[in-house]
Scaffold this motif. Sequence first.
Motif, short mmCIF file in Angstrom:
data_model
loop_
_atom_site.label_atom_id
_atom_site.label_comp_id
_atom_site.label_asym_id
_atom_site.label_seq_id
_atom_site.Cartn_x
_atom_site.Cartn_y
_atom_site.Cartn_z
N LYS A 66 0.84 -1.20 0.00
CA LYS A 66 0.00 0.00 0.00
C LYS A 66 0.87 1.24 0.00
O LYS A 66 0.55 2.25 -0.64
CB LYS A 66 -0.91 -0.03 1.23
CG LYS A 66 -2.07 0.94 1.18
CD LYS A 66 -3.00 0.70 2.35
CE LYS A 66 -4.20 1.64 2.29
NZ LYS A 66 -5.13 1.39 3.44
N GLY A 111 -5.15 -9.13 -0.64
CA GLY A 111 -4.08 -8.28 -0.15
C GLY A 111 -3.20 -8.91 0.91
O GLY A 111 -2.47 -8.21 1.61
N MET A 292 -4.10 -4.23 0.29
CA MET A 292 -5.25 -3.72 -0.47
C MET A 292 -6.01 -4.88 -1.09
O MET A 292 -5.42 -5.65 -1.87
CB MET A 292 -4.79 -2.74 -1.55
CG MET A 292 -4.11 -1.49 -1.02
SD MET A 292 -3.53 -0.40 -2.36
CE MET A 292 -5.10 0.04 -3.14
#
Length: 294
Positions: A66, A111, A292
Motif C-alpha cells: 500500500k 491483499g 489492499m
Amino acid sequence: MTFNVQCVAKTQDVLGESVLWHPTERKIYWLDLKGPALHVYDPAGATTDTWKLDLGTPMGTLVRAKEGFILTGREGTFKVDVAARRLTPWVNPNDRSEFTMFNDGKVDRQGRLWLCTSDIKETEPLGGIYRLDPDGTSVVQDRGSACGNGPAFSRDGRRLYFADTIDRKVYVYDLDPAHGTLTNRRLFTAFAEAEGMPDGMTVDADDHVWICHWSGWGISRFTPQGKLDFKLDLPVPLVTSCAFAGEKLDILYITTATVDLDAATRAKAPLAGGLFAVQTGHRGLPEPVFGMAG
C-alpha cells in the motif's frame, strides 16, 4: 512455436528473481537475491537503475505494498522506500530461521502476502508456506518442502499454485478467500529430469499457469487442468520468475540467473542473468498490492 525473445537488461544477475510490474510508474522491478541488489528497468528509456543492498543473502521476494514495497530477506521483512533508498525492518514470520530462509512470495486477491521458505541447504523438507497479513500477523499454512517456489493464484483467487522445486513437482491448493486457509493439496504437474525444476510462476487472463524451468531453458504454459499448452524457449538455462507487464499486460518479463554455471554453459548462454521480454500473444492479470483487497 517461435517468439521474439529479447534481453532488455544485461545485468548478469547471480540469482535474478521476483520480477514485478509497477503500473503507475510503468517500470519493472526485480531482485538479484545473491547480489544482493534491487533493479528498476524503465521500458520507455530502456534504462536500468540498480540499488545495491546491505543485506544477507540470498534474499527472498519483493512485492508492492500500500505504501512502497515489502522485501523479505534472511533478517525478516522490510518496508522499502525505493526513492529514498531506505529499508525499515518490520516483522519476521519465519519461526525456523535457524534452519530455513525466505524464498518466493506473492500477494493474493485479498491483499495478503504468501511466503515460501526453503531449507538453507535445500536438502531437507523443512520449508513451509506462510500467510502474512497486513497487520503483521502470520500463520503457517503447510510444511514439507526443501525449496518452496511460486506461488501464484488462479484468476478467481480460489486456488494457490506452489512449486516444490527440488522434488520437481507443482501442487495446487484450494484457497478460502474469506479465511485465508489452504486445503485439498493435490498434484498439478511434475517435471521430468530433462525439463529442469519448476521455479517462479504466474497466471494469465485465461487462467493458464506459466511456470519457469530452472535448468530447463524456458517457461511452460499449462491449462488450469495441468495439461501442457506450449513451452517458450529461452537462450539461458536458469529461468527463475516471470510477470506480465505493460499497459495492456501483454509483455512477459522474465528473470534469469548465472549461479553455479560452468564456463562452457556461460559461453553457450552469454545473456544468462539478464532480464528478458517477449510478447506471447497472451495477457496477464493485475498483480494485487499488499494491504489492499482486489
